[in-house]
Design an enzyme around this catalytic site. Sequence first.
Site, PDB file in Angstrom:
ATOM      1  N   HIS A 191      50.381 -11.317 -22.441  1.00  0.00           N
ATOM      2  CA  HIS A 191      49.902 -10.571 -23.844  1.00  0.00           C
ATOM      3  C   HIS A 191      50.778 -10.963 -25.108  1.00  0.00           C
ATOM      4  O   HIS A 191      50.343 -11.157 -26.108  1.00  0.00           O
ATOM      5  CB  HIS A 191      49.718  -9.462 -23.646  1.00  0.00           C
ATOM      6  CG  HIS A 191      48.732  -8.762 -22.904  1.00  0.00           C
ATOM      7  ND1 HIS A 191      48.747  -8.648 -21.442  1.00  0.00           N
ATOM      8  CD2 HIS A 191      47.358  -8.278 -22.916  1.00  0.00           C
ATOM      9  CE1 HIS A 191      47.837  -8.193 -20.788  1.00  0.00           C
ATOM     10  NE2 HIS A 191      46.990  -8.130 -21.945  1.00  0.00           N
ATOM     11  N   ASP A 235      40.872 -15.525 -19.373  1.00  0.00           N
ATOM     12  CA  ASP A 235      41.427 -14.289 -19.561  1.00  0.00           C
ATOM     13  C   ASP A 235      41.152 -14.163 -21.147  1.00  0.00           C
ATOM     14  O   ASP A 235      40.770 -15.146 -21.671  1.00  0.00           O
ATOM     15  CB  ASP A 235      42.804 -14.198 -19.361  1.00  0.00           C
ATOM     16  CG  ASP A 235      43.382 -12.697 -19.148  1.00  0.00           C
ATOM     17  OD1 ASP A 235      42.874 -11.759 -19.597  1.00  0.00           O
ATOM     18  OD2 ASP A 235      44.370 -12.672 -18.437  1.00  0.00           O
TER      19      ASP A 235
END
Length: 340
Positions: free
Chosen positions: A182, A251
């Site tokens: 992230h 993702d």
Amino acid sequence: MVPAIFGCSGPQLTAEERAFFREADPAGYILFGRNCVDREQLRKLTDDLRSIHGRERLLVSIDQEGGRVARLRPPHWAAYPAGEAFDRLYEVAPASAIEAARASAKAMALELSAMGVTVDYHPPLDVRQAGAHDVIGDRSLGSDPMQVAAIGRAILDGLAAGGVTGCIKHMPGHGRSMCDTHKEMPTVHATAEELEHDIAPFRSLNSALIGMTGHLKFPVWDADNPATLSATIISDIIRGEIGFDGLLLTDDIDMEALDGTIPERSARAQAAGCDIVLNCWAKIDDMTGICEALSPMSDATAARLDRALAGTFIADTMAAEQPELLAKRDELLALAEATA
């Protein structure tokens, strides 16, 4: 149909979102906590999404693993444990761990299908590695590849029994990451022989209908590109060595591990071989740019999408057996505590 999955900004669709989704016709949607207030509201939202398109089956997805990765939480929804709970039980009673994981996943799916959700990004098949970043951590189903595969299969079976399709993630393996994708790009300096350990669960469950890539670099396979953007890794490792032929999602394309604009990343992922681009943050400008950057959905992707949704169903009400499944799970998980 645009080969992308988009998010929504809140508990109800805005007029701008409704108009955009009607025109764009994305492959599906992803839900987050910001979209989930209570049962009545959430079911109304997913019904609304389906009404835009009129498709018999629509990919409405969520990250509902249990533990810290749970978009639906008490008091409106049941609590589910992280993967580590099944890992601990497997150490003392493997068959009971598999049974508990299957019961928990079916209970979860019955809840999701009553909310109008058809796809759950679960289970993670990332093999836990000592000393790695805890972005996976207690989410992992274990440090032994065959154990991870066994519990993962039980989760896929349980979800399917409740009308929801699971998704194996994060191919070709996130367990060695030393940072959080992230925030930054991990580089996994492991040999091809060592990485056999990581891809083994994915190979065992390569018949799964949906899979997700990870934003990690593996220099032994591709020195320049992370898995999501690597034609070599997708073709040779995910489709080749692993043998996965299901619907391949990225993702979240917005993660800071990747560089370039969101549309640029999306185009690179599609060119590398990903079927569907996942974009989570409901920013109209980004979603518009993705639509402009992507080529139309291919026939192969459309067939994989149809296959992935074929066994899903939307329940009118919560199935009566859900509390029994949760009780069964908890009784079995208590065996690990009793032997600790």
